[in-house]
Design a protein around this motif. Structure first.
Motif, PDB file in Angstrom:
ATOM      1  N   ILE A  15       8.616  51.999 -16.318  1.00  0.00           N
ATOM      2  CA  ILE A  15       9.972  52.538 -16.147  1.00  0.00           C
ATOM      3  C   ILE A  15      10.617  51.960 -14.900  1.00  0.00           C
ATOM      4  O   ILE A  15      11.788  51.580 -14.911  1.00  0.00           O
ATOM      5  N   ASP A  16       9.831  51.889 -13.811  1.00  0.00           N
ATOM      6  CA  ASP A  16      10.385  51.330 -12.578  1.00  0.00           C
ATOM      7  C   ASP A  16      10.882  49.911 -12.808  1.00  0.00           C
ATOM      8  O   ASP A  16      11.911  49.503 -12.267  1.00  0.00           O
ATOM      9  N   GLY A  17      10.131  49.143 -13.623  1.00  0.00           N
ATOM     10  CA  GLY A  17      10.523  47.771 -13.909  1.00  0.00           C
ATOM     11  C   GLY A  17      11.811  47.701 -14.709  1.00  0.00           C
ATOM     12  O   GLY A  17      12.574  46.748 -14.590  1.00  0.00           O
ATOM     13  N   HIS A  18      12.066  48.737 -15.472  1.00  0.00           N
ATOM     14  CA  HIS A  18      13.265  48.749 -16.303  1.00  0.00           C
ATOM     15  C   HIS A  18      14.518  48.996 -15.455  1.00  0.00           C
ATOM     16  O   HIS A  18      15.608  48.538 -15.783  1.00  0.00           O
ATOM     17  N   LEU A  19      14.349  49.749 -14.363  1.00  0.00           N
ATOM     18  CA  LEU A  19      15.503  50.124 -13.550  1.00  0.00           C
ATOM     19  C   LEU A  19      15.897  48.953 -12.650  1.00  0.00           C
ATOM     20  O   LEU A  19      15.036  48.267 -12.108  1.00  0.00           O
ATOM     21  N   PRO A  20      17.192  48.731 -12.472  1.00  0.00           N
ATOM     22  CA  PRO A  20      17.627  47.541 -11.728  1.00  0.00           C
ATOM     23  C   PRO A  20      17.138  47.521 -10.283  1.00  0.00           C
ATOM     24  O   PRO A  20      16.973  46.467  -9.700  1.00  0.00           O
ATOM     25  N   TRP A  21      16.905  48.691  -9.699  1.00  0.00           N
ATOM     26  CA  TRP A  21      16.488  48.718  -8.297  1.00  0.00           C
ATOM     27  C   TRP A  21      14.971  48.781  -8.164  1.00  0.00           C
ATOM     28  O   TRP A  21      14.465  48.913  -7.056  1.00  0.00           O
ATOM     29  N   GLY A  22      14.283  48.758  -9.263  1.00  0.00           N
ATOM     30  CA  GLY A  22      12.839  48.926  -9.201  1.00  0.00           C
ATOM     31  C   GLY A  22      12.471  50.389  -8.965  1.00  0.00           C
ATOM     32  O   GLY A  22      11.376  50.709  -8.498  1.00  0.00           O
TER      33      GLY A  22
END
Lengths: 316, 487
Positions: A49-56
């Motif tokens: 999920i973190d990888g999916h978000l633009p800010w990590g």
């Protein structure tokens, strides 16, 4: 003569240049956000999920909304998990603020999320006005790592003010935005950087093991500024006696270990993780991407057989 | 003139100067007084309102000294105030100037009054009431001379005692002083001699002030009353500076500070702020006061402003830490908590503290964040040994349950008019009642019963914490309750 040189420089400089450009864009879009360091990003601890978000992770110094799908409880759980991660991320002896109206939060349950009397301050507001004021003050002071609020009907102005306060103080603002059934839009849609919806997932019927296992949530990212939406099934692995629980046997083992402890709480032996401040407390639980249910009925049956055998052994 | 009902008839309770001039006295029957003075105007006395007025006057006299006590029956003739003005005279340019100020102030408010200054409260009381002067000043160590011609009633004795002394021919304090002490004590008890000694300064007398006397205080009086917010801001800054200098010198920090504004009409405006830990920083206190200054109404103007540190704690001077991250609490956080607490009330800014108790509802309690030490008992921080819900209902709510066999977790339950079908269940976790805290015999009468807690998951995946009160017994109906929700 100069060509290869410049080409080489071009090659080596291109990631830097890209980052600089990105930074410039950020600065243009949100001046205060550009000051944030990568370490300030509040991650969920789930790489997918973190990888999916633009800010990590969740963008720092901004507002994020969380809604419940059928009931608010899983959303509260997700918000508590985020708050717990926020206090741990900062390392220092800092607090998070939770502004709410009701008073049904339960300290032993919260401690499994890493929220204790030492790092969680609760504001019990009577009026909406006071609640929003407390949230704003908490955000603006910069003394809080994150501020979670449960306003009832936040006006667009109030949401905008919260966003500005979060930018001023550099803290993360979380908004618990009520229940949002399918097909409806949340009250605060459009505000903040992300909007999440958290629902429960029914237990797979095949698994006949009486132990309910970790809580399973459907985590939907309804809106993400600068990113795309998404949906993930996640498990909340709580900790018991400072240990993350993956199997029923583990609980039994831990209880046996602490059988002689008459306070009903684990001794220090059971605690592994230390926070940055040096206060030893039980490792809080964590989010994990849910593993696909083992669909082989043989495996499930074998598990049931095992459980039955254990029961027989216990009774015999 | 006010009248009160006493023993079934209207009796004069208090008289004003005009009534006194025509020889009306408290205690007279109203009918007799009407016979003497036709067309007499009277009002029913209201002891509660009179008491309140006297207390308000005591508050407003705080402008002269922090030590004010109200005394006597507010409705009677002997209502009065004690003011301890030791050490206060210099603020007004001498004790006489203070008296003059006080007199002018009371005249302006329209109170008929007489006042006396003496070394002992007893002497001041007697001279004020029986001295005959509007303003008397008994010289230091001159009580005996001042008291000798006054009647014995000036010693604050019971009416029966005064009558007894009169019957013995002892009418003045001087005469009383002349007789042998032992027979006097034998006849009237030690009370008479105690009062005499107290009035003469041979025996200490303690009087409890109307309000606790603050540890430190700062005072400003103004030539012209101020009513404007800017003026109040400036005054507050000046007072805070003075007060914090006093506090710092004493190595104290304020926990509660009271700003009192004495209005021109004799009423008082008050504003109080509290802090979570001792503070002697004027800027911090100023910000806390600024938040609330809107509630500080000067009305027609404030003549005197007093800032008092009501509660203080020891505060050693800060030493700048070499390492900024050594577990010191963030001053920013303290300031935030103070602000939240001052606006919302300290009981609304909380920490949830865990307690070493088995019963779920007692396993946690909320404590005001300002009072709780940030460090908590480490033994309780490890998390519970069993799953505990994130939310707990304040009181367990009854549910209707269907279970296939006794001692089996429910398969269906109904809570708040809605059925839930249970898919999975974990339990029981038996939690015994705390028989060591209560009468253990309740265990046998069934007033205290063990609870069997179950974690239930319904079809949608929502998780509940329910319990069965008591064990299954053939003759008994068991009750189930909803108690909490897991995330």
């Amino acid at each position: 003569m100069t060509m290869p040189d410049s080409a080489g420089r071009q090659q080596s400089a291109s990631p830097d240049a890209l980052a600089a450009l990105q930074h410039q864009i950020d600065r243009l879009e949100r001046p205060t956000l550009a000051k944030a360091k990568p370490g300030d990003v509040l991650t969920l601890g789930v790489p997918e999920i973190d990888g999916h978000l633009p800010w990590g992770g969740l963008a720092p110094a901004s507002l994020h909304a969380i809604s419940g799908a059928e009931s608010l409880t899983p959303a509260i759980g997700f918000a508590a998990a985020l708050l717990g991660r926020a206090t741990r991320a900062s390392g220092a002896k800092r607090c998070v603020l939770w502004c709410r109206r009701g008073h049904d939060l339960y300290a032993p349950g919260l401690s499994s999320f890493g929220l204790t009397a030492a790092n969680l301050i609760i504001v019990n507001a009577v009026e909406e006005r006071d609640l929003l004021w407390a949230m704003e003050e908490g955000l603006r002071s910069g003394a809080m790592d994150a501020v979670l609020g449960e306003p009832q009907v936040p006006s667009p102005t109030a949401l905008r003010r919260l966003q500005l306060a979060a930018e001023t103080g550099g803290s993360t603002a979380l908004l618990l935005d009520g229940v949002m059934p399918d097909g409806e839009t949340g009250r605060s849609i459009g505000a903040g950087m992300t909007h999440w919806r958290v629902g429960t997932i029914a237990a797979p019927v095949a698994a006949l093991d009486p132990w309910p296992g970790p809580s399973r949530w459907r985590l939907e990212l309804l809106r993400c500024r600068g990113g795309t939406t998404g949906s993930w099934p996640v498990d909340w692995h709580e900790t018991i006696g400072g240990e993350e629980i993956a199997h029923r046997e583990q609980i039994i083992k831990i209880r046996e270990e602490h059988a002689n402890d008459n306070t009903g709480t684990p001794s220090r032996r059971g605690q592994g993780i230390e926070t940055g401040s040096g206060t030893a407390f039980g490792a809080p639980g964590r989010l994990r991407l849910a593993q696909p249910v083992c669909d082989g009925s043989a495996a499930a049956l074998a598990d049931t057989g095992g459980a039955a055998e254990r029961r027989r052994a216990a009774s015999g | 003139m006010t009248v009160g009902a006493e023993r079934g008839s209207w009796t004069i309770a208090a008289v004003n100067d005009a009534a006194a001039a025509v020889n009306l006295r408290p205690g007279q029957a109203l009918a007799d007084a009407r016979a003497l003075v036709p067309g007499l105007e009277s009002r029913e006395s209201d002891p509660i309102a009179e008491r309140r007025a006297l207390d308000a006057l005591a508050d407003s006299c705080g402008r002269f000294t922090p030590w004010v006590a109200s005394e006597g029956d507010a409705s009677g003739m002997c209502a009065g105030l004690w003011l301890d003005i030791s050490g206060c005279g210099h603020l007004f340019g001498g004790e006489d100037a203070l008296l003059e100020d006080l007199q002018a102030y009371l005249d302006r408010l329209g109170y008929a009054h007489r006042m006396a200054v003496a070394d002992t409260p007893g002497a001041a009381w007697a001279v004020a009431r029986f001295g005959g002067e509007r303003r008397a000043h008994v010289k230091p160590d001159d009580q005996l001379k001042a008291l000798a011609p006054l009647p014995v009633a000036g010693l604050r004795l019971a009416p029966a005692t005064v009558e007894g002394l009169h019957r013995m021919g002892l009418r003045t304090v001087g005469e009383l002083r002349g007789v042998a002490r032992a027979p006097l004590a034998a006849r009237f008890g030690a009370g008479v001699l105690d009062r005499l000694d107290q009035a003469l300064g041979r025996w200490p007398e303690t009087i409890t002030p109307h309000r606790p006397v603050p540890v430190c205080r700062a005072r400003l009086s103004f030539a012209e009353p101020i009513a404007h917010r800017n003026g109040i801001d400036a005054v507050l800054d000046k007072l805070l500076e003075t007060l914090c200098a006093q506090l710092a010198e004493a190595h104290e920090g304020a926990r509660s500070v009271l700003l009192t504004g004495f209005r021109t009409d004799g009423t008082v405006a008050e504003l109080r702020v509290g802090t979570g830990r001792p503070v002697s920083d004027p800027a911090h206190l100023a910000r806390l006061f600024r938040e609330k200054l809107d509630g500080f109404d000067p009305e027609y103007g404030i003549e005197v402003a007093i800032l008092a540190a009501e509660k203080t704690d020891r505060l050693d001077p800060d030493q700048a830490p070499l390492d900024a991250s050594d577990g010191q609490t963030d001053p920013n956080l303290d300031y935030l908590l103070d602000r939240l607490g001052n606006r919302l009330g300290p009981s609304r800014v909380l920490r949830l503290q865990r307690q070493a108790r088995h019963l779920p509802e007692y396993a946690a309690k909320s404590v005001p964040a300002a009072e709780a030490p940030a460090a908590v008992d480490g033994a309780l921080d490890g998390g519970p040994l069993a799953s505990r819900p994130l939310r707990l209902l304040p009181t367990p709510e009854p549910i209707q349950v269907m279970a296939p066999v006794p001692d089996h977790p429910p398969v269906l339950f109904r809570w708040r008019q809605r059925p839930y079908r249970v898919v999975r269940a974990d339990g029981p976790e038996r939690i015994a009642p705390e028989w060591w805290r209560e009468d253990p015999s309740k265990l046998f009468t069934g007033e205290m019963e063990a609870r069997d807690y179950y974690r239930l998951e319904d079809e949608t995946g929502a998780r509940f914490w329910v319990f069965r009160g008591g064990l299954y017994r053939p003759e008994k109906v068991v009750h189930w309750y909803m108690h909490g929700f897991f995330a």
